[in-house]
Design a protein around this motif. Structure first.
Motif, PDB file in Angstrom:
ATOM      1  N   UNK A 161       0.871  -0.738  -0.507  1.00 60.61           N
ATOM      2  CA  UNK A 161      -0.340  -0.150   0.109  1.00 60.61           C
ATOM      3  C   UNK A 161       0.448   1.577   0.399  1.00 60.61           C
ATOM      4  N   UNK A 162       1.794   1.297  -1.185  1.00 61.55           N
ATOM      5  CA  UNK A 162       2.454   2.627  -1.355  1.00 61.55           C
ATOM      6  C   UNK A 162       2.635   2.900  -2.443  1.00 61.55           C
ATOM      7  N   UNK A 163       3.232   3.841  -3.328  1.00 61.91           N
ATOM      8  CA  UNK A 163       3.015   4.028  -4.784  1.00 61.91           C
ATOM      9  C   UNK A 163       4.784   2.916  -5.097  1.00 61.91           C
ATOM     10  N   UNK A 164       4.489   2.907  -6.479  1.00 61.28           N
ATOM     11  CA  UNK A 164       5.510   1.952  -6.464  1.00 61.28           C
ATOM     12  C   UNK A 164       5.952   2.561  -8.481  1.00 61.28           C
ATOM     13  N   UNK A 165       7.271   2.775  -8.966  1.00 55.07           N
ATOM     14  CA  UNK A 165       7.671   3.607 -10.172  1.00 55.07           C
ATOM     15  C   UNK A 165       8.167   3.212 -11.161  1.00 55.07           C
ATOM     16  N   UNK A 166       7.593   2.616 -12.331  1.00 57.07           N
ATOM     17  CA  UNK A 166       9.237   2.041 -12.877  1.00 57.07           C
ATOM     18  C   UNK A 166      10.352   2.968 -13.342  1.00 57.07           C
ATOM     19  N   UNK A 167      11.052   2.387 -13.556  1.00 51.70           N
ATOM     20  CA  UNK A 167      12.288   3.309 -14.037  1.00 51.70           C
ATOM     21  C   UNK A 167      11.963   4.430 -15.228  1.00 51.70           C
ATOM     22  N   UNK A 168      12.273   5.358 -15.503  1.00 44.27           N
ATOM     23  CA  UNK A 168      12.393   5.846 -16.996  1.00 44.27           C
ATOM     24  C   UNK A 168      12.848   5.489 -18.049  1.00 44.27           C
ATOM     25  N   UNK A 169      12.688   5.525 -19.559  1.00 47.03           N
ATOM     26  CA  UNK A 169      13.007   4.656 -20.398  1.00 47.03           C
ATOM     27  C   UNK A 169      14.065   5.696 -20.573  1.00 47.03           C
ATOM     28  N   UNK A 170      15.231   5.134 -22.098  1.00 45.93           N
ATOM     29  CA  UNK A 170      15.444   6.626 -22.784  1.00 45.93           C
ATOM     30  C   UNK A 170      14.796   6.791 -24.036  1.00 45.93           C
ATOM     31  N   UNK A 171      13.847   5.861 -24.106  1.00 46.17           N
ATOM     32  CA  UNK A 171      13.132   5.366 -25.319  1.00 46.17           C
ATOM     33  C   UNK A 171      11.916   6.158 -25.395  1.00 46.17           C
ATOM     34  N   UNK A 172      11.208   7.323 -26.528  1.00 45.08           N
ATOM     35  CA  UNK A 172      10.321   7.930 -26.541  1.00 45.08           C
ATOM     36  C   UNK A 172       9.584   7.016 -28.165  1.00 45.08           C
ATOM     37  N   UNK A 173       8.127   6.356 -27.862  1.00 43.67           N
ATOM     38  CA  UNK A 173       7.170   5.814 -28.432  1.00 43.67           C
ATOM     39  C   UNK A 173       6.292   6.670 -29.637  1.00 43.67           C
ATOM     40  N   UNK A 174       6.198   6.933 -30.923  1.00 39.56           N
ATOM     41  CA  UNK A 174       5.746   7.881 -31.586  1.00 39.56           C
ATOM     42  C   UNK A 174       3.955   7.389 -32.051  1.00 39.56           C
ATOM     43  N   UNK A 175       3.344   8.157 -31.980  1.00 43.08           N
ATOM     44  CA  UNK A 175       2.458   7.215 -32.687  1.00 43.08           C
ATOM     45  C   UNK A 175       1.575   8.334 -33.474  1.00 43.08           C
ATOM     46  N   UNK A 176       0.896   8.361 -34.123  1.00 40.87           N
ATOM     47  CA  UNK A 176       0.525   9.311 -34.815  1.00 40.87           C
ATOM     48  C   UNK A 176      -1.798   9.101 -34.931  1.00 40.87           C
ATOM     49  N   UNK A 177      -2.357  10.278 -34.955  1.00 40.01           N
ATOM     50  CA  UNK A 177      -3.891   9.531 -34.803  1.00 40.01           C
ATOM     51  C   UNK A 177      -4.711   9.708 -36.010  1.00 40.01           C
ATOM     52  N   UNK A 178      -5.499   8.300 -36.849  1.00 39.51           N
ATOM     53  CA  UNK A 178      -5.909   8.461 -38.033  1.00 39.51           C
ATOM     54  C   UNK A 178      -6.969   7.766 -37.975  1.00 39.51           C
ATOM     55  N   UNK A 179      -8.246   9.249 -37.320  1.00 42.97           N
ATOM     56  CA  UNK A 179     -10.268   7.975 -37.440  1.00 42.97           C
ATOM     57  C   UNK A 179     -10.585   8.453 -38.304  1.00 42.97           C
TER      58      UNK A 179
END
Length: 578
Positions: A161-179
């Motif tokens: 019952x305490x916060x847990x945060x994964x380490x940050x990655x140096x990667x960026x994942x990019x998306x483009x909306x296509x709706x």
């Protein structure tokens, strides 16, 4: 014996939090009563759900002190023999269905009803019963309902019952909306499918019928470039309610068929001809089995796709049905023309919800099942195969903790090349009456999180992935290799803040959080995340389906379906040194 004793927690901790529901009360009516709340103009003062005289208001309040239009949430009122306070909730999450007169479900997904105090265009205020105070002498000693075994269990679980945060990655994942061509109105829930329905080689999107809207599913034809067009030539053989849809070639004729889980209704199979005509088959399928989620898997290994469905939970409308399994397999017989029902979770198992996954968590050739549950303190969510047509729940309360609701889930090979892991999300609540002199209060009492459960090997393990404080759970989890490194990753959606999170897997069970660009979420509720390559570039794209946040009676249907194309990953630019 240890686990049998600890199972007592499932019974003794049922009142852990007033915010959550137990099993919803059964009602006996033929059609759902639907209360239409008043339409209040923006900026207008709050009011009750119907006009009332001062005398009627006084009788309804039941207290000499009128709380007024802006009640203090810290003030307590003694009414009808009990102490209450007033809390307000965002009206985007309210649900009036099947609520008795004057009551509402402030969080529609949770089956807990509260008496309405007042409402305006944005907020709804409800009466919240206060905990019954204990006398100080009694509070100094552990309540009789907690034995040593239960206290030890709480002590073991307290650090989580305490916060847990994964380490940050140096990667960026990019998306483009296509709706383009997809709906921006309506109310779309719970789970859609992606498949080539017209044989042109391009994946299409199949959506279930809208909630409180058009009672027909919809197919949006894709062009392999991220553009969509409603297939108007489709002929549906019947009307359906909202829920879930899956696509598979059930009759082995080379074209895709569909199966639907329909809210408060049943499971339906519609065989397609590839040209938009569908034929319903029903032999062996249930007559009354309310479900909002189903999946496809070859359960018996005969080469034919079978169906697995989970109950959405008890309801007054379903009260007359014969008690049967909460999770069921429908085995494909005679090329989709007949179906054989087999229970995965029997009627006595506290299992029901809107999420369901299958995978090979063990060495059995028969797939194992990962379910959700709306029953607080139930941990009956993982069912492992014991051979053909037989499953048993994993009951270890340390592997699958109590004190929880379990929501969205997924399976995949995150740590092994041979076996799947289960990715399960939850909301977990610390009981208010635990004696703090024996078990100190945890850092936070309401936690949301995701765990990885691995059953293969000498010892089954549970590995926490992420946790944060909150009560509104995770309603979408999926797996895919988003950064193209050959390891399976996780995507999930959360509400506070409203965002999609991508956790990059290392193939050994570890995860780091990527930076996500171009993938923005609407504020509306989603009940799934669909991952599929819709444009043929070999990268997993993301499809989200949203329920309307408006009050249906007013025509404020602002749901939508959005597609985000994966543009690949790159290393984040290095931070400039100060």
């Amino acid at each position: 014996m240890l686990f049998r004793k600890v199972l007592v927690l499932c019974a003794v901790l049922l009142s852990a939090s007033a915010l959550f529901a137990q099993e919803p009360a059964q009602k006996t009516f033929a059609t759902p009563p639907t209360f239409v709340p008043p339409r209040i103009p923006f900026g207008a003062p709050p009011q009750y759900i119907r006009p009332e005289t001062p005398e009627q208001r006084q009788a309804r309040l039941g207290t000499p002190d009128d709380p007024g239009p802006n009640p203090d949430p810290s003030k307590h009122y003694f009414r009808f023999g009990r102490s209450y306070h007033i809390e307000k909730f965002d009206r985007r999450w309210e649900n009036w269905e099947e609520c008795p007169d004057g009551l509402v479900r402030p969080f529609g997904y949770l089956n807990v009803q509260r008496e309405v105090y007042q409402l305006d265009n944005q907020w709804i205020w409800v009466w919240m019963p206060d905990p019954i105070p204990q006398d100080e002498a009694a509070a100094a000693e552990p309540p009789s309902r907690y034995n040593d075994q239960q206290i030890n269990y709480l002590q073991d679980l307290r650090p989580e019952f305490s916060p847990l945060e994964p380490n940050a990655s140096n990667k960026v994942v990019r998306f483009e909306k296509s709706s383009e061509g997809l709906p921006t109105t309506g109310s779309w829930r719970n789970s859609l499918a992606v498949a080539d329905m017209n044989g042109d080689g391009c994946p299409d999107i199949i959506a279930p019928a809208e909630r409180k809207g058009n009672e027909q599913p919809a197919i949006f034809l894709g062009d392999c470039k991220g553009h969509w067009k409603l297939w108007t030539a489709v002929k549906w053989p019947r009307l359906l309610d909202y829920g879930s849809v899956v696509a598979s070639d059930f009759n082995k004729d080379g074209v895709m068929d569909l199966a639907f889980a329909s809210h408060l209704d049943s499971v339906y199979v519609l065989l397609g001809d590839g040209k938009g005509d569908f034929k319903q088959v029903s032999s062996g399928l249930p007559q009354r089995f309310g479900s909002r989620k189903l999946v496809v898997s070859d359960v018996d290994g005969d080469g034919n796709p079978d169906i697995i469905a989970i109950s959405e939970g008890p309801s007054g409308l379903m009260a007359s049905q014969t008690p049967e399994g909460r999770v069921r397999v429908y085995l494909n017989r005679n090329h989709g023309q007949q179906w054989q029902e087999v229970d995965v979770a029997a009627a006595d198992k506290p299992t029901a919800g809107d999420w369901l996954s299958v995978g090979h968590l063990t060495a059995s050739r028969v797939p194992d099942v990962v379910a959700a549950t709306i029953y607080q303190n139930s941990n009956s969510i993982v069912y492992v195969s014991e051979g053909p047509k037989k499953w048993k729940p994993v009951s270890d309360p340390y592997l699958i903790p109590f004190l929880s609701y379990y929501t969205a889930n997924a399976t995949g090979r995150f740590t092994s090349k041979k076996f799947d892991d289960a990715i399960v999300s939850y909301t977990r609540t610390w009981p208010d009456d635990v004696p703090s002199n024996l078990v100190p209060n945890p850092v936070i009492k309401n936690v949301i999180g995701i765990d990885r459960i691995s059953l293969y090997g000498k010892k089954a393990t549970r590995t926490p992935i992420v946790r944060w404080e909150g009560t509104r759970g995770i309603y979408g989890v999926a797996a895919g290799d988003f950064d193209g490194d050959g390891n399976l990753d996780i995507i999930y959606t959360r509400y506070d803040p409203r965002e999609a999170v991508v956790l990059l897997g290392d193939g050994k069970g570890g995860f780091t959080r990527a930076t996500v660009e171009g993938l923005t979420l609407r504020p509306n509720s989603n009940y799934d995340v669909r991952v599929a390559d819709v444009n043929g570039d070999g990268r997993p794209d993301v499809i989200l389906m949203y329920e309307s946040s408006g009050r249906f009676a007013f025509g404020e249907q602002n749901g939508a379906i959005d597609v985000f194309l994966n543009q690949g990953s790159a290393s984040a630019p290095a931070q400039a040194k100060k």
